[in-house]
Each structure stands twice: as structure tokens, then as C-alpha cells.
Design an enzyme around this catalytic site. Structure first.
Site, mmCIF file in Angstrom:
data_model
loop_
_atom_site.group_PDB
_atom_site.id
_atom_site.type_symbol
_atom_site.label_atom_id
_atom_site.label_comp_id
_atom_site.label_asym_id
_atom_site.label_seq_id
_atom_site.Cartn_x
_atom_site.Cartn_y
_atom_site.Cartn_z
ATOM 1 N N ASP A 143 0.839 -1.180 0.000
ATOM 2 C CA ASP A 143 0.000 0.000 0.000
ATOM 3 C C ASP A 143 0.877 1.233 0.000
ATOM 4 O O ASP A 143 1.938 1.226 0.605
ATOM 5 C CB ASP A 143 -0.790 0.024 1.304
ATOM 6 C CG ASP A 143 -2.238 -0.266 1.073
ATOM 7 O OD1 ASP A 143 -2.567 -0.654 -0.061
ATOM 8 O OD2 ASP A 143 -3.003 -0.114 2.020
ATOM 9 N N ASP A 175 -16.669 13.526 8.836
ATOM 10 C CA ASP A 175 -15.764 12.562 8.181
ATOM 11 C C ASP A 175 -14.802 12.003 9.228
ATOM 12 O O ASP A 175 -13.940 12.711 9.740
ATOM 13 C CB ASP A 175 -14.995 13.288 7.064
ATOM 14 C CG ASP A 175 -14.117 12.348 6.254
ATOM 15 O OD1 ASP A 175 -13.954 11.190 6.681
ATOM 16 O OD2 ASP A 175 -13.596 12.780 5.215
ATOM 17 N N GLU A 180 -7.855 11.837 7.348
ATOM 18 C CA GLU A 180 -7.785 12.924 6.360
ATOM 19 C C GLU A 180 -8.875 13.948 6.654
ATOM 20 O O GLU A 180 -8.629 15.151 6.671
ATOM 21 C CB GLU A 180 -7.961 12.372 4.935
ATOM 22 C CG GLU A 180 -6.784 11.575 4.401
ATOM 23 C CD GLU A 180 -6.864 10.097 4.757
ATOM 24 O OE1 GLU A 180 -7.701 9.733 5.611
ATOM 25 O OE2 GLU A 180 -6.080 9.301 4.199
ATOM 26 N N PHE A 213 -16.987 8.775 3.386
ATOM 27 C CA PHE A 213 -15.985 8.389 2.388
ATOM 28 C C PHE A 213 -16.044 6.892 2.127
ATOM 29 O O PHE A 213 -16.197 6.094 3.040
ATOM 30 C CB PHE A 213 -14.583 8.761 2.870
ATOM 31 C CG PHE A 213 -13.505 8.186 2.007
ATOM 32 C CD1 PHE A 213 -13.311 8.670 0.720
ATOM 33 C CD2 PHE A 213 -12.712 7.142 2.455
ATOM 34 C CE1 PHE A 213 -12.334 8.134 -0.103
ATOM 35 C CE2 PHE A 213 -11.724 6.595 1.636
ATOM 36 C CZ PHE A 213 -11.546 7.094 0.359
ATOM 37 N N ALA A 268 -13.919 3.908 -0.422
ATOM 38 C CA ALA A 268 -12.844 3.700 -1.375
ATOM 39 C C ALA A 268 -13.406 3.533 -2.784
ATOM 40 O O ALA A 268 -12.745 3.833 -3.776
ATOM 41 C CB ALA A 268 -12.016 2.487 -0.974
ATOM 42 N N MET A 300 -14.944 9.677 -2.678
ATOM 43 C CA MET A 300 -15.484 10.989 -2.332
ATOM 44 C C MET A 300 -16.129 10.916 -0.959
ATOM 45 O O MET A 300 -16.474 9.846 -0.479
ATOM 46 C CB MET A 300 -16.609 11.384 -3.310
ATOM 47 C CG MET A 300 -16.164 11.839 -4.668
ATOM 48 S SD MET A 300 -17.480 12.781 -5.479
ATOM 49 C CE MET A 300 -18.780 11.576 -5.624
ATOM 50 N N LYS A 310 -15.995 16.420 -1.556
ATOM 51 C CA LYS A 310 -14.543 16.514 -1.675
ATOM 52 C C LYS A 310 -14.043 15.113 -1.970
ATOM 53 O O LYS A 310 -14.658 14.130 -1.554
ATOM 54 C CB LYS A 310 -13.923 17.044 -0.369
ATOM 55 C CG LYS A 310 -14.013 16.083 0.812
ATOM 56 C CD LYS A 310 -13.180 16.579 1.979
ATOM 57 C CE LYS A 310 -12.873 15.485 2.978
ATOM 58 N NZ LYS A 310 -14.023 14.966 3.721
ATOM 59 N N ASP A 363 -4.800 -3.075 6.045
ATOM 60 C CA ASP A 363 -5.407 -2.877 7.356
ATOM 61 C C ASP A 363 -6.890 -2.550 7.281
ATOM 62 O O ASP A 363 -7.620 -2.725 8.236
ATOM 63 C CB ASP A 363 -4.664 -1.786 8.151
ATOM 64 C CG ASP A 363 -4.555 -0.480 7.380
ATOM 65 O OD1 ASP A 363 -5.110 -0.392 6.271
ATOM 66 O OD2 ASP A 363 -3.915 0.442 7.899
ATOM 67 N N ASP A 392 -9.509 -3.913 2.320
ATOM 68 C CA ASP A 392 -8.356 -4.746 1.953
ATOM 69 C C ASP A 392 -8.652 -6.230 2.163
ATOM 70 O O ASP A 392 -7.909 -7.094 1.683
ATOM 71 C CB ASP A 392 -7.135 -4.407 2.825
ATOM 72 C CG ASP A 392 -6.573 -3.031 2.512
ATOM 73 O OD1 ASP A 392 -6.649 -2.628 1.348
ATOM 74 O OD2 ASP A 392 -6.060 -2.383 3.442
HETATM 75 N N1 LIG Z 1 -11.816 11.271 3.699
HETATM 76 C C1 LIG Z 1 -11.809 11.380 2.381
HETATM 77 N N2 LIG Z 1 -12.757 12.068 1.751
HETATM 78 C C2 LIG Z 1 -12.758 12.184 0.417
HETATM 79 N N3 LIG Z 1 -11.849 11.645 -0.382
HETATM 80 C C3 LIG Z 1 -10.857 10.933 0.171
HETATM 81 C C4 LIG Z 1 -10.787 10.762 1.579
HETATM 82 N N4 LIG Z 1 -9.713 9.994 1.851
HETATM 83 C C5 LIG Z 1 -9.154 9.710 0.665
HETATM 84 N N5 LIG Z 1 -9.837 10.260 -0.350
HETATM 85 C C6 LIG Z 1 -9.562 10.165 -1.783
HETATM 86 O O1 LIG Z 1 -9.815 8.842 -2.203
HETATM 87 C C7 LIG Z 1 -8.650 8.262 -2.781
HETATM 88 C C8 LIG Z 1 -8.596 6.801 -2.446
HETATM 89 O O2 LIG Z 1 -8.388 6.621 -1.056
HETATM 90 P P1 LIG Z 1 -7.996 5.204 -0.469
HETATM 91 O O3 LIG Z 1 -7.921 5.319 0.986
HETATM 92 O O4 LIG Z 1 -8.845 4.166 -1.095
HETATM 93 O O5 LIG Z 1 -6.586 4.943 -1.088
HETATM 94 P P2 LIG Z 1 -5.224 5.590 -0.653
HETATM 95 O O6 LIG Z 1 -5.290 5.862 0.795
HETATM 96 O O7 LIG Z 1 -4.912 6.712 -1.559
HETATM 97 O O8 LIG Z 1 -4.223 4.478 -0.985
HETATM 98 P P3 LIG Z 1 -3.846 3.278 -0.057
HETATM 99 O O9 LIG Z 1 -4.382 2.113 -0.787
HETATM 100 O O10 LIG Z 1 -2.372 3.332 -0.028
HETATM 101 O O11 LIG Z 1 -4.478 3.502 1.290
HETATM 102 C C9 LIG Z 1 -7.519 9.072 -2.200
HETATM 103 O O12 LIG Z 1 -6.418 9.062 -3.032
HETATM 104 C C10 LIG Z 1 -8.127 10.458 -2.100
HETATM 105 O O13 LIG Z 1 -8.067 11.106 -3.349
#
Ligand SMILES: Nc1ncnc2c1ncn2[C@@H]1O[C@H](COP(=O)(O)OP(=O)(O)OP(=O)(O)O)[C@@H](O)[C@H]1O
Ligand SMILES: [K+]
Ligand SMILES: [Mg+2]
Length: 699
Positions: A320, A357, A361, A388, A390, A394, A407, A534, A538
Site C-alpha cells: 500500500d 468525516d 484525512e 468516504f 474507497a 469521495m 470533496k 489494514d 483490503d
Molecule cells: N476522507 C476522504 N474524503 C474524500 N476523499 C478521500 C478521503 N480519503 C481519501 N480520499 C480520496 O480517495 C482516494 C482513495 O483513497 P484510499 O484510501 O482508497 O486509497 P489511498 O489511501 O490513496 O491508498 P492506499 O491504498 O495506499 O491507502 C484518495 O487518493 C483520495 O483522493
């Protein structure tokens, strides 16, 4: 443990504790002391039980041989006979000791864990949210319990409300507190750990007796250890060799009898035991247990030996980005407006979209808006929260009066705006790309008011690439392992981070099903894939990977799905796990080579001795110049037994290991253990022969 664990816990409340220095190679293994042999004696004697011995066919044959020679020597007593009897029984004892010592090393760890399990009282919540005190052992799945500073968490569970710092030293041995919080990927708590500050509500996720600590205890004690596929294959090979030699020796007798060189049962048994691969037969199980143990030393719990072996064979590592390659505390550092918008407007919208949220982040956005723009006291009354995911990449909020805010990843939010034929200012792409090119994560903020959608600006989320990763990836490359970084982030951010960290390849904008697809694709050609994770999203990929390492901090779903759990929750641990797996396979291979090569020398010691009287010509083969036939045979049997004891430390520690390609490793080991296996017994048997030829009646 000869080296301290390099890992520090992570938690976004304590950025200074986020440093996870990547240590040098620490394949050393626990030290072995002769005292362990004595402690293991009682357990070794219990292993004489034939029902247990039969699991190791080679040693079972030795035990039968020992019993047989005992009976024959009682009937026809001789000093030579009794010495053979004693050394055959010692051979079995030494093999049992090897296994018992390996098992004993987990017992100390199990005792420590049992202490963490001591009676605790739980503060269970009734339906009306009042508290009642019940013993922890009466908790069931889905019970809700409250834990405050000073409380011991009564069972495994998931934080559903609040955030707290927790002392997990009872299971990890690491005293620095870790953060556990609801919502994110750090929601899992383990029974027996202690809350240091604040208050959390925990939903219990395991029944009494099936908790994580219970499973850990069973694991380190090797209670339900199963043979791995490789072990079974090797056992079958060794059993076949044993049968071949048995047949050879059974047919030897009539031929020998024909020429007047009939041999006694004692000599035939001695010959058989020397020719079958007793060394590896005796040490095989200890090698496997020690491999598991080496992982436990590094705070990794493997749910099966099969997973450890698979780790030694992986050809692709999926890592990751966030939290593995980077420190994983993505924090908002700036609100960048697009043309026609002020940064206050972006901050305001970003904060509203993040108030509910629960991700780190999201929280960091609220914190930045408060600190930099003094936006306080905002409320979400009457709004609908879009959490949010994955999948959608958004998050946001729908406020009363037709005001929607979103966002998220640029591609996702821009699509949302386009769907409503909204405005995307021309500089949007520029802002997004400039953040991405530095390895930052851009979150585009957009709103839709009275049906009009438009982009407001971009949140810059910053993360830091861990130090020392490049060297480790170079090592992995030398071992022939490909590293692939997976991220939900956009390709530009992914590329910047991948280059900085030095991975071989990356997969950007990966949704959970993309991770699965990548694993399946890699596995198609018979390759083994390892990954860490984690999050709940996943879990499917962790289950599909051959080696799935779940972080202890992760969600219960992730921990269920993987076949290993890292108590330190250090995703780069995967690299060490691979090294330990390789070391296990190499140790087994090296000792098998040694064992079989060994038998060649014993053949030269015994055969000439047996037939010297009938075929004087055979004496030419007596290249060792052993004193008498009896002393030759006895020396070979004694050497055969002693070599087992001598190799126990190596079996437990593992052979020395350096990251190089499998082929050059194999070549090197064939030389050392193959050639060594032939030469060492010639010397050893000769020395033993010199000593016992001093015994009257043998020499
Ligand atoms: N709390 C949030 N609200 C809105 N968009 C988010 C938020 N957190 C992450 N994102 C967006 O969603 C995308 C995907 O997040 P995700 O957690 O699935 O993957 P990642 O954290 O970028 O990668 P990894 O697999 O290494 O965790 C991020 O790259 C970001 O652009
Ligand atoms: K042997
Ligand atoms: Mg993530």
C-alpha cells in the site's frame, strides 16, 4: 530476541511517534543454549510414544530398529550389541530433543500472554445506555463496553465511538502508547490491553475463549501445528528413501548368506539407520517450528506454517502507498482556491464536508480550517452525511436548502460536477497536477447550490515517504522479488511517490476489486503474491494473497482475512517476513542436502567393514582405515546420532542468509552442505573410531 523491534506505533495524534525507521537485516534468531536441551528432556521422553513417532516415518523406523536390536541383544548379549542399542535409542532421543527444544521456546511467550488474560471486569452498556459490571469472560459478540483511562479492555473489539491512547505492551512488548479510534483503519482493540487516556465505546467481536490472545497462545505453543505442504512432500520423499534402503538391506541378507557372509540383525539394523536420512528426519519439525518462532520474535503471528513457507517463495510484493511506503498520516496542509474563489470559501466548504468525516484525512481538514481560518462552531443540523468510501473516492454532505458539498479524488469529483453540467475553472487541472507532482494527494472540493455545480478549490494532503525503503527494495530485487505499490491516489501522485521510494511498479486509482484483479493476474503464472493491509476494503485481497499480513491496528475484517498479523502494525515488516520464509526454506534444503550427502560417507564406513572377511578385495574401499568391522559400524552409528545434536542450533537459528537470487543461493549451499556433508563424516567417523578402538573387545 537479540535485537529490539524497530517499530514505533502510529497514530495521527502523535506525529513524533510516526517514525518507523527501517532497520538493517536482522535475521539472527533467538540464541540457543545447552540448558534448553535439559529443560526439554521430559517432553522429549514423552515423544517416544510410537503414536507420535509415526508422524516422522524416518525416526519411527529408527525407533523400531532400536527396539528390535534391544530384543536381539537380550537374547544374544555382547558389548558391541549393547553399545549399538544404546546409541540407537540416543538417536531417537536426540531427534525428540530437537523438536522439544523448538517447541519450548514458544512457551515463555505463552506464559507472558496468559498473564495479560487475568480476570478483568467489563463495563457493559445496557440497551438504555446505563452501565453494568460483568466479568470479561461473560462478554459476547456485539456487546458494547465502555473503557476509560486505567481500564483494561475486556475483550477483542472495534472502537465504535471515541478515541483513546492504549498501552498494548501486554501483547506487543512495546511500551509506547498507540492511538485507537472509531471510523478509520485503526479501530481494532485487543482484550488485555490497557486504556491510558480518554474514553472509548467498544463493540465486542469475539466470543470468550476465541479471543486474539487465546489464539496467540495456541499458536506460540504450537498446539495445533499442522504439517505444511512442503513438509509433507519432503516427508514422503524421506519415507520413500527409507523404504528403498529397507528393501536393499532385506535383500542383502540372502545374497550375503549365499557367500557365507551372513550378518547379524544388529549389524543390518545399524546399516539401515546409517543409510536412511535420519539427520533431516530428526530436524525437519524443529526447522518448521523455529521458522514460526522467528516470526513471533518479530511480533508477527502466522496463522499457519503454510503461510510462512509461501512467504519464502513469493515473487511479487504488493505494498500500500499510504501507511506502508509513506508514514500514512495524510494531513491537510493547504486550501488552494481555483480562479474566482477565495481560500476562505474553500476552507469553509472543505470543513463542512469533513465535520462528520471520521477518517484521519477528514479530521485534519477540520483542524486546518479551525487553525488557519478560525472557522469554529459550524454545525451539521439537518444535513445528510455522505461518508468516504474507497469505491466512490469521495465524501461530503448534503445541507438543507439544496446545498451539496463534495470533496475527494479529482477524477471522482470532476465527474460529479460534469454530471450536473457544472463549472470547472481552467486552472483546476493545473492546481491538481502541481500538488500531485510533489507526491501530495489533491482533494478537489466542489459544491452544488440551487442546481448549479462548480469546483471551489483543492485541499493539499501531505504525506512523507519513509526513510530507508530504497535499500530494502534493492535487496528484494536482488532476491528476484518485484515490488508493486498500490494506491487509490491518482497516477501523478503515485508516480512521484513510487519514484521517490524506488518501487518497481505502481498501480494507481486502485479500487478494492483492482487489487484483487492484480493479485489474480500475478498468481496466474503460478507466482506467489504477498500483501499487507489494514482496512476492511483490503480484506478480500488479503484473503486472496498467498501471504496476507494484516496490521494489528486494522479492522477485525482485515485481521480475519489475512493469514498473518503484525502486532507492531509495521507494513514494511512484510520484507522481513519474506526473508524469514526464505531462510526457512533454505535451512530445510541445506540440511536435507547435508543429510543425504552424509549417508554416502557412512556407506563407505560400513560396507567394507561388513564384508571384509568374505571379500578381502572390498578392503580397498576401507579408505578410512577403520580399526575393526565392529568399531567401524559403531562409529558410524555414533556419528549419525551426534550429528543430530550438533545441528540443533543450526536448525533453530536457520542457515546464514543474504539477499541474493535463489539460484546463486542454491549453488552456494550445494557446495557448503553437499561437499561438507560428504567430508565431515569421514573425519568424524575416523575420530570416533580412533577413540572407541581403545575400548577392549571392540578395537
Ligand atoms: N476522507 C476522504 N474524503 C474524500 N476523499 C478521500 C478521503 N480519503 C481519501 N480520499 C480520496 O480517495 C482516494 C482513495 O483513497 P484510499 O484510501 O482508497 O486509497 P489511498 O489511501 O490513496 O491508498 P492506499 O491504498 O495506499 O491507502 C484518495 O487518493 C483520495 O483522493
Ligand atoms: K542416517
Ligand atoms: Mg487508504
Amino acid at each position: 530476541m537479540t535485537h529490539p523491534s524497530p517499530t514505533k506505533p502510529r497514530g495521527h495524534l502523535a506525529p513524533e511517534s510516526l517514525q518507523q525507521p527501517v532497520g538493517p537485516h536482522r535475521i539472527a534468531g533467538g540464541a540457543f543454549s545447552p540448558g534448553q536441551l535439559i529443560d526439554a528432556l521430559p517432553s522429549a521422553f514423552r515423544k517416544f510414544d510410537p503414536r507420535l513417532m509415526v508422524k516422522s516415518p524416518v525416526m519411527f523406523v529408527v525407533e523400531i530398529g532400536a527396539a528390535l536390536t534391544t530384543v536381539f541383544t537380550i537374547a544374544d548379549s555382547s558389548l558391541f550389541g549393547w553399545l549399538i542399542v544404546v546409541w540407537l535409542w540416543l538417536t531417537v532421543l536426540f531427534a525428540n530433543l530437537a523438536e522439544a527444544v523448538a517447541e519450548g521456546r514458544g512457551k515463555a511467550q505463552a506464559d507472558t500472554l496468559r498473564r495479560a488474560k487475568t480476570e478483568t471486569e467489563a463495563r457493559r452498556l445496557r440497551v438504555d445506555r446505563t452501565e453494568e459490571r460483568v466479568p470479561a469472560t461473560s462478554l459476547h459478540v456485539d456487546d458494547l463496553v465502555v473503557c476509560e483511562a486505567g481500564d483494561t479492555i475486556p475483550g477483542d473489539g472495534e472502537v465504535i465511538d471515541g478515541i483513546a491512547s492504549v498501552d498494548e505492551s501486554a501483547i506487543t512488548g512495546e511500551s509506547a502508547p498507540v492511538i485507537r479510534e472509531s471510523g478509520g483503519d485503526r479501530s481494532a482493540v485487543t482484550g488485555g490491553t490497557k486504556v491510558l487516556s480518554d474514553r472509548i465505546v467498544v463493540r465486542i467481536t469475539s466470543e470468550p475463549g476465541e479471543t486474539f490472545i487465546d489464539r496467540m497462545i495456541a499458536l506460540v505453543e504450537g498446539a495445533n501445528r499442522q504439517k505444511t505442504p512442503n513438509e509433507i512432500a519432503l516427508t514422503i520423499l524421506l519415507a520413500s528413501l527409507t523404504i528403498i534402503f529397507l528393501l536393499a538391506i532385506v535383500t542383502l541378507q540372502p545374497m550375503a548368506g549365499y557367500s557365507g557372509g551372513e550378518q547379524s540383525i544388529v549389524v543390518l539394523v545399524a546399516l539401515l539407520i546409517c543409510l536412511i536420512p535420519t539427520t533431516i528426519g530428526a530436524l525437519l519439525s524443529a526447522i518448521g517450528i523455529a521458522g514460526m518462532d522467528r516470526l513471533v520474535q518479530r511480533n508477527v503471528l502466522a496463522m499457519s506454517g503454510r503461510a510462512v513457507e509461501a512467504a519464502g517463495d513469493v515473487s511479487t510484493l504488493l505494498l500500500d502507498k499510504t501507511g506502508t511506503i509513506t508514514l500514512g498520516a495524510r494531513q491537510a496542509v493547504e486550501f488552494v482556491p481555483v480562479s474566482g474563489v477565495s481560500s476562505e470559501q474553500v476552507a469553509e466548504a472543505a470543513q463542512l464536508a469533513s465535520l462528520a468525516d471520521e477518517t484521519p484525512e477528514g479530521r485534519s481538514v477540520v483542524v486546518l480550517a479551525k487553525e488557519k481560518y478560525d472557522l469554529r462552531g459550524r454545525e451539521l443540523a439537518g444535513s445528510t452525511v455522505i461518508p468516504f468510501a474507497a469505491e466512490t473516492r469521495m465524501s461530503g454532505v448534503d445541507q438543507p436548502g439544496e446545498h451539496e458539498i463534495r470533496k475527494g479524488a479529482a477524477s471522482a469529483v470532476l465527474r460529479w460536477v460534469q454530471n450536473y453540467d457544472g463549472t470547472i475553472p481552467r486552472d483546476t487541472a493545473e492546481v491538481v497536477d502541481s500538488i500531485s507532482n510533489t507526491g501530495g494527494t489533491p482533494l478537489v472540493v466542489a459544491e452544488r447550490r440551487d442546481g448549479q455545480a462548480r469546483v471551489l478549490g483543492v485541499i493539499h494532503l501531505k504525506d512523507i515517504v519513509k526513510e530507508g525503503l530504497r535499500d530494502r527494495f534493492n535487496d528484494l530485487r536482488a532476491m528476484g522479488i518485484r515490488t508493486v505499490m498500490i494506491t487509490g491516489d491518482n497516477p501523478l501522485t503515485a508516480k512521484a511517490i513510487a519514484e521517490e521510494a524506488g518501487v518497481d511498479d505502481f498501480l494507481a486509482e486502485a479500487k478494492p476489486e483492482d487489487k484483487m484483479a492484480l493479485i489474480r493476474r500475478e498468481q496466474e503464472g503460478g507466482k506467489l503474491v504477498a500483501m499487507t493491509g489494514d482496512g476492511t476494503n483490503d480484506a478480500p485481497a488479503l484473503a486472496a494473497a498467498d501471504v496476507g499480513v494484516a496490521m494489528n491496528t486494522g479492522t477485525p475484517a482485515a485481521k480475519e482475512a489475512g493469514n498473518m498479523v503484525d502486532l507492531d502494525s509495521n507494513p514494511t515488516k512484510l520484507i522481513e517476513i519474506v526473508e524469514i520464509g526464505k531462510q526457512l526454506l533454505i535451512t530445510r534444503g541445506a540440511l536435507t542436502t547435508f543429510s543425504i550427502a552424509n549417508d554416502v560417507a557412512k556407506y563407505f564406513a560400513i560396507i567394507p567393514a561388513m564384508f571384509a572377511a568374505v571379500y578381502p578385495g572390498l578392503n580397498k574401499l576401507n579408505i578410512m582405515g577403520l580399526a575393526t568391522p565392529e568399531s567401524a559400524i559403531l562409529s558410524a552409528v555414533i556419528f549419525n546420532a551426534l550429528v543430530i545434536i550438533a545441528l540443533i542450533p543450526l536448525a533453530l537459528r536457520g542457515v546464514r542468509y543474504r539477499p541474493t537470487s535463489a539460484a546463486s543461493m542454491l549453488r552456494r549451499n550445494l557446495w557448503i552442505y553437499g561437499l561438507g556433508g560428504i567430508i565431515v563424516p569421514f573425519i568424524g567417523i575416523k575420530i570416533i573410531d580412533l577413540i572407541i578402538s581403545l575400548i577392549p573387545g571392540i578395537g
